[in-house]
Design an enzyme around this catalytic site. Sequence first.
Site, mmCIF file in Angstrom:
data_model
loop_
_atom_site.group_PDB
_atom_site.id
_atom_site.type_symbol
_atom_site.label_atom_id
_atom_site.label_comp_id
_atom_site.label_asym_id
_atom_site.label_seq_id
_atom_site.Cartn_x
_atom_site.Cartn_y
_atom_site.Cartn_z
ATOM 1 N N ARG A 1 0.836 -1.207 0.000
ATOM 2 C CA ARG A 1 0.000 0.000 0.000
ATOM 3 C C ARG A 1 0.872 1.260 0.000
ATOM 4 N NH1 ARG A 1 -3.921 2.206 4.491
ATOM 5 N NH2 ARG A 1 -5.067 3.716 3.276
ATOM 6 N N HIS B 1 0.923 4.293 -2.838
ATOM 7 C CA HIS B 1 0.721 5.695 -2.464
ATOM 8 C C HIS B 1 1.938 6.545 -2.815
ATOM 9 C CE1 HIS B 1 -3.051 5.715 0.191
ATOM 10 N NE2 HIS B 1 -3.018 4.548 -0.419
ATOM 11 N N HIS C 1 -5.738 -6.087 -2.967
ATOM 12 C CA HIS C 1 -6.657 -6.207 -1.826
ATOM 13 C C HIS C 1 -6.819 -7.648 -1.364
ATOM 14 C CE1 HIS C 1 -8.835 -2.087 -2.532
ATOM 15 N NE2 HIS C 1 -7.687 -1.977 -1.894
ATOM 16 N N ASN D 1 -3.270 9.621 3.574
ATOM 17 C CA ASN D 1 -2.082 8.844 3.951
ATOM 18 C C ASN D 1 -1.944 8.613 5.454
ATOM 19 O OD1 ASN D 1 -1.153 8.406 1.345
ATOM 20 N ND2 ASN D 1 0.057 10.292 1.302
#
Length: 330
Positions: free
Chosen positions: A64, A68, A196, A96
């Site tokens: 993740r 980002h 996911h 974030n």
Amino acid sequence: MALQLLLLLSVSLLFFTPAHSQRRPPFLSTSYYQKTCPRFEQIMQDTTTNKQITSPTTAAATLRLFFHDCFLGGCDASVLISSTPFNKAERDADINLSLPGDGFDVVVRAKTALELACPGVVSCADILAVASRNLVLMLGGPYYTVKLGRKDSLISNASYVEGNLPRPTMPMNQIIQIFESKGFSIQEMVALSGAHTIGFSHCKEFSSILYNYSRNAQSDPDYNPRFAQALRDACADYQKNPTLSVFNDVMSPNKFDNMYYQSLPKGLGILSSDHSLNSDPRTKGYVELYAKNQNAFFVAFARAMEKLSVYSVKTGRRGEIRRRCDAFNN
């Protein structure tokens, strides 16, 4: 005379380089650290393995963090920078704030070990890219090539974040638009969403479709009713406890597989964006393909990750090799 002509030709080639050659992608290589830091791969492998064994949420947290980082200005470790009194950095942007600490920690551990072995050589951006790949592989996911030679960013600003990262509450049109603006197709977007299959989401990220959804339904009807009730029970105190979270893939949360896609048609998706992936005609076919064929998902995910890992990377004077991953060099 022939020698003079040859010299003139050589000089002219130096000064009249075609414009398009200036726009070639920066040179990255799998063997970038072979001479300057020969133990790079081994140190990365040891660090990521030990961290994942100690903290099983590390793989999802790192993956993740990598997304980002890359989606805002490229894979350049800008998300790792800490804020100062003079600059609010990316990691403190609203979206974030929920990034788990294990992702940051594995990068810091690897950087510390690499600075001892080969000081000032390995970028934090390369560490994050390789850590993500190693951890996906460790949980049973596909191997993919990570080319090396990225430099670390010279800028990290929270104000640049909004609109560059997809939110689970966004309509599918907007999510697709964000991916396409960065050169990623709908198929690549669906494949990357397969991340996911590991990790978790905080209850507040899907509370709007879980509680008081409409006059006629407490929760989004796309949820399996029994699953929705279980989620409501699990998230009951989310307003008092914002850290409450549930696994994105309830069937095999610690294994990188295609179970995430298999769960969506059964109403076992967690987020609003999960439901949209399964219902939108532009994405539904890919969900069905990856649900039936794990190998097709792995191939597509690996290709998309290779592409993402070189997205808008910094080389040369456009970046630096940070001494610490959370601060720019002075």
